[in-house]
Design a protein around this motif. Structure first.
Motif, PDB file in Angstrom:
ATOM      1  N   VAL A 112      46.829  62.587  38.599  1.00  0.00           N
ATOM      2  CA  VAL A 112      45.690  61.823  38.074  1.00  0.00           C
ATOM      3  C   VAL A 112      44.434  62.116  38.881  1.00  0.00           C
ATOM      4  O   VAL A 112      43.368  62.401  38.322  1.00  0.00           O
ATOM      5  N   PHE A 113      44.541  62.080  40.207  1.00  0.00           N
ATOM      6  CA  PHE A 113      43.368  62.343  41.040  1.00  0.00           C
ATOM      7  C   PHE A 113      42.911  63.795  40.933  1.00  0.00           C
ATOM      8  O   PHE A 113      41.715  64.082  41.017  1.00  0.00           O
ATOM      9  N   LEU A 114      43.840  64.717  40.741  1.00  0.00           N
ATOM     10  CA  LEU A 114      43.479  66.109  40.553  1.00  0.00           C
ATOM     11  C   LEU A 114      42.677  66.298  39.272  1.00  0.00           C
ATOM     12  O   LEU A 114      41.644  66.977  39.270  1.00  0.00           O
ATOM     13  N   VAL A 115      43.108  65.673  38.194  1.00  0.00           N
ATOM     14  CA  VAL A 115      42.389  65.776  36.925  1.00  0.00           C
ATOM     15  C   VAL A 115      41.009  65.133  37.041  1.00  0.00           C
ATOM     16  O   VAL A 115      40.010  65.697  36.573  1.00  0.00           O
ATOM     17  N   VAL A 116      40.937  63.967  37.668  1.00  0.00           N
ATOM     18  CA  VAL A 116      39.652  63.297  37.839  1.00  0.00           C
ATOM     19  C   VAL A 116      38.700  64.145  38.680  1.00  0.00           C
ATOM     20  O   VAL A 116      37.513  64.275  38.365  1.00  0.00           O
ATOM     21  N   ALA A 117      39.212  64.761  39.742  1.00  0.00           N
ATOM     22  CA  ALA A 117      38.371  65.603  40.593  1.00  0.00           C
ATOM     23  C   ALA A 117      37.879  66.836  39.839  1.00  0.00           C
ATOM     24  O   ALA A 117      36.714  67.251  40.004  1.00  0.00           O
TER      25      ALA A 117
END
Length: 58
Positions: free
Chosen positions: A44-49
């Motif tokens: 999730v954080f990878l996609v958001v970044a």
């Protein structure tokens, strides 16, 4: 969170070594749950970044 998963994994291995099957199973279950939560949060954080990085460069 991965440290906590690793902690539960070690507890599970030690409990299994000494013959405490119920404790070992419970600790292994907790380790598995925490590991998958950590993987989901990472994705999730990878996609958001990646999405935020594209918005800034435009």
């Amino acid at each position: 969170m991965l440290k906590l998963a690793l902690f539960f994994l070690v507890i599970s291995l030690i409990a299994g070594l000494f013959g405490f099957g119920g404790i070992s199973t419970a600790a292994a279950g907790m380790a598995k749950i925490l590991f998958f939560i950590a993987i989901i949060l990472f994705v999730v954080f990878l996609v958001v970044a990646l999405l935020a990085g594209r918005a800034i460069t435009k």
